[in-house]
Motif scaffolding. Structure first.
Motif, PDB file in Angstrom:
ATOM      1  N   ASN A 115      85.241 138.878  35.565  1.00 51.52           N
ATOM      2  CA  ASN A 115      84.539 137.912  34.714  1.00 51.52           C
ATOM      3  C   ASN A 115      85.072 136.503  34.949  1.00 51.52           C
ATOM      4  OD1 ASN A 115      83.405 140.210  33.665  1.00 51.52           O
ATOM      5  ND2 ASN A 115      84.325 140.021  31.646  1.00 51.52           N
ATOM      6  N   ILE A 116      86.383 136.376  34.953  1.00 54.01           N
ATOM      7  CA  ILE A 116      87.007 135.063  35.140  1.00 54.01           C
ATOM      8  C   ILE A 116      86.590 134.483  36.490  1.00 54.01           C
ATOM      9  CG2 ILE A 116      89.217 133.862  35.436  1.00 54.01           C
ATOM     10  CD1 ILE A 116      90.363 135.960  33.369  1.00 54.01           C
ATOM     11  N   SER A 117      86.576 135.309  37.516  1.00 55.12           N
ATOM     12  CA  SER A 117      86.172 134.850  38.849  1.00 55.12           C
ATOM     13  C   SER A 117      84.736 134.327  38.843  1.00 55.12           C
ATOM     14  CB  SER A 117      86.324 135.987  39.854  1.00 55.12           C
ATOM     15  OG  SER A 117      85.855 135.590  41.121  1.00 55.12           O
ATOM     16  N   LEU A 118      83.818 135.057  38.217  1.00 57.28           N
ATOM     17  CA  LEU A 118      82.428 134.601  38.127  1.00 57.28           C
ATOM     18  C   LEU A 118      82.355 133.252  37.428  1.00 57.28           C
ATOM     19  CD1 LEU A 118      79.314 134.867  38.263  1.00 57.28           C
ATOM     20  CD2 LEU A 118      79.461 136.130  36.098  1.00 57.28           C
ATOM     21  N   TYR A 119      82.999 133.143  36.287  1.00 58.75           N
ATOM     22  CA  TYR A 119      82.921 131.897  35.524  1.00 58.75           C
ATOM     23  C   TYR A 119      83.538 130.730  36.292  1.00 58.75           C
ATOM     24  CZ  TYR A 119      81.661 135.065  31.729  1.00 58.75           C
ATOM     25  OH  TYR A 119      81.051 136.024  30.955  1.00 58.75           O
ATOM     26  N   GLU A 120      84.637 130.982  37.007  1.00 60.19           N
ATOM     27  CA  GLU A 120      85.236 129.915  37.810  1.00 60.19           C
ATOM     28  C   GLU A 120      84.283 129.475  38.920  1.00 60.19           C
ATOM     29  OE1 GLU A 120      90.003 130.722  37.167  1.00 60.19           O
ATOM     30  OE2 GLU A 120      89.031 131.636  38.913  1.00 60.19           O
ATOM     31  N   LYS A 121      83.599 130.429  39.561  1.00 55.08           N
ATOM     32  CA  LYS A 121      82.627 130.077  40.598  1.00 55.08           C
ATOM     33  C   LYS A 121      81.482 129.236  40.032  1.00 55.08           C
ATOM     34  CE  LYS A 121      83.524 134.109  43.459  1.00 55.08           C
ATOM     35  NZ  LYS A 121      83.093 135.465  43.778  1.00 55.08           N
ATOM     36  N   LEU A 122      81.202 129.405  38.742  1.00 50.77           N
ATOM     37  CA  LEU A 122      80.149 128.632  38.080  1.00 50.77           C
ATOM     38  C   LEU A 122      80.663 127.299  37.530  1.00 50.77           C
ATOM     39  CD1 LEU A 122      78.330 131.564  36.251  1.00 50.77           C
ATOM     40  CD2 LEU A 122      77.466 130.247  38.192  1.00 50.77           C
TER      41      LEU A 122
END
Length: 149
Positions: free
Chosen positions: A120-127
Motif C-alpha cells: 500500500n505504501i509503495s502504491l501511494y508513494e508512486k502516486l
C-alpha cells in the motif's frame, strides 16, 4: 478497462463484502482479525455514503474495486481503497485513486494505511504521497502511517 462510477447506497452491501475480502491481507500482516474494515457493519457502511463520495469499479457485473473520500476545510480525506484479491496489481487501485483525486480538485489529499503495509505504501508513494506521521488509534493495535499529497 471499465469506467469508474459513483456508487450508491444500493451498492453498500456488495462493497462491504468486497471490503471484508480485500482487507484479510491487512489482518494477516498484523495478525489481528478485529480490524475495523473486517468488523464494520452494514449500517456503518451505509452511513459512510451520507458523508463520503464512494466510487466503484465494476467488471462483469461485479464490484471489484472501491474507494471513498470527503473534503473538509480544503483537505480531501481518502479511505477504504480496496481491490478484489484476484484483480490486484492490474492498475485498478491506481485508477481509483486518480479518479477520486479528480473529484476534489485543488484539495490537499490525505490518507492512512498500516505502517507495515509495504504494498500500500509503495502504491501511494508512486502516486506522490509522502508520510508525515505515525499514530496508533485507540480502536485497534495497528500503527498507521498518515500520508499526504
Amino acid at each position: 478497462m471499465n469506467p469508474i462510477e459513483q456508487a450508491t447506497i444500493k451498492d453498500a452491501e456488495e462493497i462491504l463484502s468486497l471490503q471484508k475480502l480485500a482487507y484479510v491481507s491487512e489482518a494477516e500482516i498484523y495478525n489481528d482479525y478485529t480490524i475495523h474494515p473486517l468488523t464494520q457493519t452494514l449500517e456503518e457502511s451505509k452511513q459512510s455514503f451520507e458523508s463520503s463520495l464512494v466510487l466503484k469499479y465494476v467488471e462483469d457485473g461485479n464490484i471489484i474495486g472501491s474507494v471513498r473520500a470527503f473534503e473538509k476545510e480544503g483537505i480531501c480525506y481518502i479511505g477504504k481503497l480496496m481491490v478484489h484479491p484476484d484483480h490486484q496489481n492490474k492498475g485498478i487501485g491506481r485508477r481509483l485513486m486518480q479518479e477520486i483525486e479528480s473529484r476534489f480538485p485543488g484539495a490537499v489529499y490525505e490518507l492512512f494505511t498500516g505502517s507495515k503495509s509495504v504494498k500500500n505504501i509503495s502504491l501511494y508513494e508512486k502516486l506522490g504521497y509522502k508520510g508525515f506521521k505515525q499514530e496508533k488509534l485507540p480502536v485497534e493495535d495497528t500503527v498507521f502511517l498518515y500520508m499526504r499529497k
